[in-house]
Design an enzyme around this catalytic site. Structure first.
Site, short mmCIF file in Angstrom:
data_model
loop_
_atom_site.label_atom_id
_atom_site.label_comp_id
_atom_site.label_asym_id
_atom_site.label_seq_id
_atom_site.Cartn_x
_atom_site.Cartn_y
_atom_site.Cartn_z
N LYS A 22 0.85 -1.19 0.00
CA LYS A 22 0.00 0.00 0.00
C LYS A 22 0.88 1.23 0.00
CE LYS A 22 -4.44 0.96 0.31
NZ LYS A 22 -5.60 0.11 -0.03
N ASP B 223 -7.04 4.42 -4.37
CA ASP B 223 -7.68 4.29 -3.06
C ASP B 223 -8.30 5.68 -2.82
OD1 ASP B 223 -7.69 2.23 -0.64
OD2 ASP B 223 -7.43 4.18 0.27
N1 GLU Z 1 -7.37 0.26 -2.66
C1 GLU Z 1 -8.13 -0.91 -2.96
C2 GLU Z 1 -8.18 -1.81 -1.76
O1 GLU Z 1 -8.19 -1.33 -0.64
C3 GLU Z 1 -7.72 -1.58 -4.24
C4 GLU Z 1 -6.29 -1.94 -4.37
C5 GLU Z 1 -5.91 -2.45 -5.77
O2 GLU Z 1 -6.77 -2.54 -6.63
O3 GLU Z 1 -4.74 -2.76 -5.93
O4 GLU Z 1 -8.25 -3.01 -1.84
#
Ligand code: GLU
Length: 448
Positions: free
Chosen positions: A128, A168
Site C-alpha cells: 500500500k 484508493d
Molecule cells: N485500494 C483498494 C483496496 O483497498 C484496491 C487496491 C488495488 O486494486 O490494488 O483493496
C-alpha cells in the site's frame, strides 16, 4: 511456546517497534486474535518466524514529494510505499492521497491487503502507498504536477512483476492517468500492467471502477442468503459518497433494495425515495462538490451536518467511507434499529468495539478484507488482460467478479467452521483462510 504466548509476544513486539502507529496495531491485533486455532493445528508456523516475518514489511519507502502550485509556491509532501509481503505475487495495493496519511495508516492498509489479496485466490502479494497530499481544492494542473513528482521517485520501485499500485481514497482515474504517463516517460516503456485502475480506453478493465462497491454488495447478498434473506425491499444505509459508496448503492438498487442515506466528511444525506445516483455521481465525480448540493437540488432530501448516518434506521449498513468511522455507539444505534447485516466496503471502518456489538447481537458482519476484496480482485483481472493484451466485456468481467466474491464468502464460512465451529464468524474465517495461504507460500519459499 504455546500459540497464545507466541501471539502475545508478537503483538507486544509490534507495539514496541512501531510506536505511535495505532491503526497498524489495531489491524495486527484483529488478525492475531483470530490465529490461535490456526497455530494450534499448524505448530510448524510457530517455530519458523512466520508471524514475526508477516508483521514486518519486506520494504518501507518514505520519500519527499516537492511540487509547484498554481501560484508558483513550492509545496512539499511526504510519499510512502510499504511493500509488505510478496509470497503470493507482486506487491499489490492502492495509493491513498489524503492529509491523514502517515506511515502507520499505510502499514495498516498494507497489512490488511496481504490477507485480502490472498482471499481473492489471485497471484498478488500485499502492499500500500500514498501521500499526505490533499487533492481537494487543487486544480488539475496541480494534481498532475504532484503525481509526476510522486512517480519520479516511486517508479524505480515498481514493475508489473514487482509492485503494482492502484487507486484508493483520493486516487481515481485522473491520478492513475498522470502517474502512468510519468512512469512511461521516465522508463520509456508502455508497461500496462504496472498500474491498475486505468481508464477502459487504454488498458483499464471494465468493472474496475464499480468493483469494490459491487463486490461488497455481492458479499452482503451471500451472507443474507444463508439466512434466507436478500436486498429486495430493504432499507440500506451506505456511508461515504466516493467510488465505493456510489457503486455499492448502484448494485443495491439493481437488487431491489433502497439506499436511503449516504455521507461525506461534512455530514450526511437522507432521501427516503432512494438516493438518486445520477445526481450524486454528477455532484461527486463531475463537480467534485459536497453532498449538501444534493439536498439543495432535491426537495425530498435532507442534509444534516450533525449526528451520524448510522442514526438512520436501516436493515443493512455498508460502511464505505474510511477507517474507524463506525464506533461502538453507532453499532448500538444500528442494532437498536434492527440492522441485520453489515458489510465493510471501506478498510477497517468498524472499530473493535463496534464489531463486538454486532457479534453479541448476532448481526451478520462481513469484514473488509473479505467484503471489499472485489476491487483488488478486479485489479488482478486487469493485470490478466494486460498480460494477454486483451480486453474482456463488461458482462464477462462482472461474472468473474461475482464468482470471486462467492468464493471469498465460501472460504470464510468453511474456514470458520473448520477452525472455530461457527460458520457465521466471518472475521475468524477471513483471517485464518488468508493467513494459511500466505504461511504455506512463505514456508515453501524459505527464510527470506
Ligand atoms: N485500494 C483498494 C483496496 O483497498 C484496491 C487496491 C488495488 O486494486 O490494488 O483493496
Amino acid at each position: 511456546m504455546n500459540a497464545s504466548a507466541h501471539i502475545e509476544a508478537v503483538y507486544t513486539e509490534i507495539c514496541r517497534r512501531n510506536p505511535g502507529e495505532g491503526e497498524f496495531h489495531q489491524a495486527a491485533a484483529e488478525v492475531l486474535d483470530s490465529l490461535k486455532p490456526a497455530l494450534d493445528r499448524h505448530p510448524e508456523y510457530t517455530g519458523t518466524g512466520i508471524l514475526e516475518r508477516l508483521c514486518e514489511p519486506e520494504r518501507q519507502l518514505i520519500f519527499r514529494v516537492p511540487w509547484v502550485d498554481d501560484h508558483g509556491a513550492v509545496r512539499v509532501n511526504r510519499g510512502f510505499r510499504v511493500e509488505f509481503n510478496s509470497a503470493l505475487g507482486p506487491y499489490k495495493g492502492g495509493l491513498r492521497f489524503h492529509p491523514s496519511v502517515n506511515l502507520g495508516i499505510v502499514k495498516f492498509l498494507g497489512f490488511e491487503q496481504i490477507f485480502k489479496n490472498a482471499l481473492t485466490g489471485m497471484a498478488i502479494g500485499g502492499g500500500k502507498g500514498g501521500a499526505d497530499f490533499d487533492p481537494k481544492g487543487c486544480s488539475d494542473g496541480e494534481v498532475m504536477r504532484f503525481c509526476q513528482s510522486f512517480m519520479t521517485e516511486l517508479h524505480r520501485h515498481l514493475g508489473e512483476h514487482t509492485d503494482v499500485p492502484a487507486g484508493d481514497i483520493g486516487v481515481g482515474a485522473r491520478e492513475i492517468g498522470y502517474l502512468f504517463g510519468q512512469y512511461k516517460r521516465i522508463t520509456n516503456r508502455y508497461e500496462s500492467g504496472v498500474l491498475t485502475g486505468k481508464p477502459v480506453g487504454w488498458g483499464g478493465s471494465h468493472v474496475r471502477t464499480e468493483a469494490t462497491g459491487y463486490g461488497a454488495v455481492y458479499f452482503a447478498e451471500a451472507m443474507l442468503a444463508t439466512r434466507g434473506a436478500g436486498f429486495e425491499g430493504r432499507r440500506v444505509v451506505v456511508s461515504g459518497s466516493g467510488n465505493v459508496a456510489v457503486y455499492a448503492a448502484e448494485k443495491v438498487h439493481a437488487l431491489g433494495g433502497r439506499v436511503i442515506a449516504c455521507s461525506d466528511s461534512s455530514g450526511y444525506l437522507v432521501d427516503e425515495n432512494g438516493i438518486d445516483l445520477d445526481l450524486l455521481k454528477d455532484i461527486k465525480e463531475v463537480r467534485r462538490a459536497r453532498i449538501s448540493a444534493y439536498a439543495e437540488a432535491k426537495p425530498t432530501a435532507r442534509f444534516s451536518a450533525r449526528g451520524t448516518v448510522y442514526d438512520v434506521p436501516c436493515d443493512i449498513a455498508l460502511p464505505c467511507a474510511t477507517q474507524n468511522e463506525l464506533g461502538g455507539e453507532d453499532a448500538v444505534a444500528l442494532v437498536k434499529n434492527g440492522v441485520r447485516a453489515v458489510a465493510e466496503g471501506a478498510n477497517m471502518p468498524c472499530t473493535p468495539e463496534a464489531v463486538a456489538v454486532f457479534r453479541e447481537a448476532g448481526v451478520l458482519f462481513g469484514p473488509g478484507k473479505a467484503a471489499n476484496a472485489g476491487g483488488v480482485a478486479t485489479s488482478a483481472l486487469e493485470m490478466q488482460q494486460n498480460a494477454a493484451r486483451d480486453t474482456w466485456s463488461f458482462e464477462a468481467t462482472e461474472t468473474r467478479l461475482a464468482a470471486v466474491m462467492r468464493d471469498v464468502h465460501r472460504q470464510c464460512r468453511d474456514t470458520a467452521e473448520a477452525y472455530g465451529g461457527n460458520s457465521e464468524d466471518y472475521v475468524l474465517g477471513a483471517n485464518v483462510a488468508g493467513f494459511l495461504k500466505v504461511a504455506q507460500a512463505m514456508t515453501a519459499q524459505g527464510v527470506i
